[in-house]
Design an enzyme around this catalytic site. Structure first.
Site, PDB file in Angstrom:
ATOM      1  N   SER A   5       0.969  -1.270   0.102  1.00  0.00           N
ATOM      2  CA  SER A   5       0.151   0.164   0.137  1.00  0.00           C
ATOM      3  C   SER A   5       0.795   1.286  -0.112  1.00  0.00           C
ATOM      4  CB  SER A   5      -0.926   0.074   1.328  1.00  0.00           C
ATOM      5  OG  SER A   5      -0.240   0.390   2.526  1.00  0.00           O
ATOM      6  N   ASP A   6       0.475   2.201  -0.703  1.00  0.00           N
ATOM      7  CA  ASP A   6       0.835   3.542  -0.439  1.00  0.00           C
ATOM      8  C   ASP A   6       0.703   3.846   1.034  1.00  0.00           C
ATOM      9  OD1 ASP A   6       2.433   5.992  -0.563  1.00  0.00           O
ATOM     10  OD2 ASP A   6       1.353   6.568  -2.462  1.00  0.00           O
ATOM     11  N   TRP A   7       1.407   4.849   1.673  1.00  0.00           N
ATOM     12  CA  TRP A   7       1.375   5.022   3.155  1.00  0.00           C
ATOM     13  C   TRP A   7      -0.053   5.613   3.450  1.00  0.00           C
ATOM     14  CZ3 TRP A   7       5.113   2.657   1.552  1.00  0.00           C
ATOM     15  CH2 TRP A   7       6.081   2.086   2.465  1.00  0.00           C
TER      16      TRP A   7
END
Length: 742
Positions: A262-264
């Site tokens: 996931s992106d943060w």
């Protein structure tokens, strides 16, 4: 003593037996899949859950009981991010985490040279390996849809073919060091404004033809070990847990066996994260995105909420085992590969690589009256004007901000190169952003200046009049609202009143060169008044040296634009179609962005609308000249199962050695569906000595002629007449030949 000796002998014997009975997952001689299954069978439910979500800002836990190490990520894609504290974004305060800054990926794409991409990936991978990182968060390959996108500088331009050919060697280079490349942001992340709340509406044809090819190449040709989901939504699902993108396409159609990261803060729902392809969740706070309880990683969507669903019987463990398998596979490919190289950081070789890539990517846009290179036999005094001549560009811009060992400014690069040959004087010209800090990294520069715009301009004009040449370094910077993550630009024009300064300098000195430092196209209302224009990009640690080498002619410029410079926003498809930044829904905080322009992005749109760009895709000048001969075919007909070859001779007709980028475009003369006038399907960069001729050959097969039929969900090449166009840019067609597809 005798008892001690016996004990040592017994210990050695026990060690020998244990070595012979080494668990499969620890035995580096075993196939990775066998090691994965063995390790998986030994893990508890709690250990499996722990492995698929963060334990700190940039790490996820391994399995200490089994000796399986943690996964450590680092931001890229232009250098290795400095260390932050375990559970905070503040700097960790290390003194040995400075890195080499490589040029931004727009510059890499502008080299049009896959060998440079391999060098780039290998070099940055060595730096990541030295810092013992498992995953490098890069490269980025999102398509340049609008010149306002603040993050375009991290990507590889507007064309899916060019991006595909440049991303593959980058990925291979990184992963040759036992570090996973994490190709991002998958997918349709083409604007920073409203990036968390944008829902993209796009037809499958545009998706498959424009926005997916570089990701597909990274997976199927580069064999990328990880992919990062994007913040935006698509089909009303967040892309970090998007069934169509991750399950159907990435893991289904493409056979991706790596980890979806996931992106943060990109995860938003436990059930979707379980079912829709997310493997490893990272974030910032309690829910991964908004501020909350510090060190709350157990509350992530793939943490305690997932565990509770399994324990209550709401979900099974099949999806969990698949996620853990992928994470284990990544660990065995990286940290637990006993043949993993050791890496290196801040080496002379890496600074040389950074400079070489920068020199190859610099684009000479305009050179009237041969104002460049500087005539060192005549020049005695050079004026350098502009804030971007002195401002550090490695700090700022978002997650790609770096702490570098050094950064050579354009002013220092020119002063060093011209030392003993010409005097270099400097005037500020304008004040843009005087700050010099991002995420705790401080440049140490004091760029404050309290003089008025009028005073600054008057000084610059006076200096310009007293010199033989004037070199203006302007453009954008990495401040919010310019080339920067989490914000888009407000307009195509230059900020800080630079146009006024350039126009005044053009009147003060006829030998004016403008160097545009940016990752984006900018408007140039003064283009007819300025003889020399260079696209300088964000060039990293060796920026000043690389620019000086091109300006004085030590290096013959060979960069080519990886995206179109439009004359105005009205000449960009998504802006003409009123398809940016989207329409906000009345009932919720979601912005629907409909890609009304479809497949007609960049030069495809310019061709369709018969628009003359400011500078076209693929454009770039040289200090020498090239002549193209007539293109020929080895035959004029092909079937779906074979290929034909296009050959063209190219000659250096000038007096200095140089490199030309020969480009191949293909046109479907008559089609049952709307198709671009032409599409890039091949390119090759060749080095030629004065008077030398080389022949370049391209291969054309069915894939070069196909479009995506979104009704049948297949690639289709219709029989009929096609044209192969050999060109020096999207608007500079040198030769064309016709052929038939049976």
């Amino acid at each position: 003593m005798k008892k001690m000796a016996l004990a040592c002998v017994a210990g050695l014997a026990l060690f020998s037996v244990q070595a012979q009975q080494l668990p499969v997952y620890l035995d580096g001689n075993q196939p990775i899949e066998s090691r994965v299954e063995d390790a998986l069978s030994r893990m508890t439910l709690q250990e499996k859950i722990a492995m698929i979500h963060a334990q700190s800002k940039f790490s996820s836990p391994g399995v200490p009981r089994l000796g399986i190490p943690e996964v450590w990520c680092t931001d890229g894609p232009h250098g290795i991010r400095p260390e932050v504290l375990w559970d905070e974004w503040n700097q960790a305060g290390w003194t040995n985490d400075s890195c080499v800054a490589f040029p931004a990926l727009t510059c890499l794409a502008a080299t049009w040279n896959p060998d440079m991409a391999l060098l780039y990936g290998k070099s940055i991978g060595e730096e990541a390996r030295y810092r013992n990182k498992s995953i490098l968060l890069g490269p980025g390959v999102n398509i340049y849809r609008t010149p306002l996108n603040g993050r375009n500088f991290e990507y590889m331009g507007e064309d899916p073919y060019l991006s595909s050919k440049m991303v593959v060697p980058y990925v291979r280079g990184v992963q040759s060091n036992g570090v996973a490349a994490c190709v991002k942001h998958f997918a349709l992340n083409n604007n920073e404004i409203n990036r968390h709340t944008s829902n993209v509406i796009v037809d499958d044809r545009a998706l498959y033809e424009i926005y997916l090819p570089a990701f597909k190449a990274a997976v199927q040709e580069g064999h990328a070990w990880s992919i990062m989901g994007s913040y935006n939504l698509y089909k009303n699902q967040h892309c970090c847990h998007n069934e169509y993108l991750l399950n159907d396409i990435l893991k289904g159609e493409w056979g991706f066996d790596g980890v979806v990261v996931s992106d943060w803060g990109g995860a938003h729902d436990t059930d979707e994260a379980i079912s829709n392809g997310l493997d490893l969740e990272f974030g910032s706070w309690t829910n991964g995105l908004s501020s909350g309880t510090s060190n709350a990683y157990d509350n992530y969507y793939l943490a305690y909420p997932y565990l509770q669903r399994i324990k209550s019987g709401k979900v099974g463990t099949a999806e969990l085992d698949d996620k853990v398998r992928r994470v284990l596979r990544l660990i065995f490919r990286t940290t637990m590969d006993r043949n993993r190289p050791f890496g290196s950081i801040g080496s002379p070789e890496h600074f040389d690589a950074s400079r070489h890539i920068a020199e190859e990517g610099i684009v000479l846009l305009q050179n009237r009256n041969n104002v460049l290179p500087l005539d060192l036999n005549k020049v005695k005094k050079v004026a350098v004007i502009g804030e971007n001549a002195i401002k550090m560009m490695t700090v700022g811009g978002g997650s790609s901000s770096l702490k570098v060992k050094y950064e050579i400014s354009p002013l220092d690069g020119l002063r060093h190169r011209l030392a003993g040959q010409a005097e270099v004087v400097y005037a500020r010209g304008y004040v843009g952003d005087a700050s010099g800090e991002y995420n705790g990294v401080v440049t140490g520069q004091d760029l404050s200046d309290n003089r008025s715009a009028e005073e600054l301009l008057a000084e610059a004009v006076d200096v310009a009049r007293s010199c033989d040449y004037v070199i203006f370094f302007g453009g954008l910077n990495k401040s919010a609202g310019q080339d920067c993550e989490d914000s888009d630009r407000q307009a195509l024009g230059l900020p800080y009143g630079q146009d006024k300064v350039i126009e005044a300098l053009a009147k003060a000195n006829k030998n004016l060169v403008v160097v545009n430092i940016s990752g984006n196209a900018v408007a140039m209302p003064w283009v007819d008044e300025v003889p020399g224009i260079i696209q300088g990009w964000f060039l990293g640690s060796e920026a000043g040296n690389a620019l000086a080498a091109v300006i004085v002619g030590d290096v013959n410029p060979s960069g080519r634009l990886p995206f179109t410079f439009p004359t105005s926003l009205e000449n960009v498809g998504c802006h003409r179609m009123d398809a940016y930044p989207g329409v906000k829904r009345a009932s919720e905080n979601i912005w629907d962005i409909t890609y009304k322009e479809g497949i007609f992005v960049g030069y495809r749109w310019s061709d369709k609308e018969k628009l003359q760009p400011l500078f076209p895709f693929g454009h770039g000048l040289s200090y020498t000249s090239f002549s193209y001969g007539k293109a020929t075919l080895d035959r004029n007909e092909l079937s779906a199962s074979d290929s034909i070859h296009v050959t063209v001779p190219v000659t250096n007709t000038g007096s200095v050695a140089g490199a030309e980028v020969v480009q191949l475009y293909v046109r479907d003369v008559k089609s049952s569906v709307a198709r671009p006038l032409k599409e890039l399907k091949g390119f090759r960069k060749i080095q030629l000595a004065p008077g030398e001729t080389k022949s370049v050959t391209f291969t054309i097969d069915k894939s070069s002629l196909s479009y995506f039929d979104d009704k049948q969900h297949v690639w289709v090449a219709e029989p009929g007449k096609f044209e192969a166009l050999v060109a020096a840019s999207a608007t500079d067609i040198k030769s064309k030949v016709a052929f038939q597809l049976k």
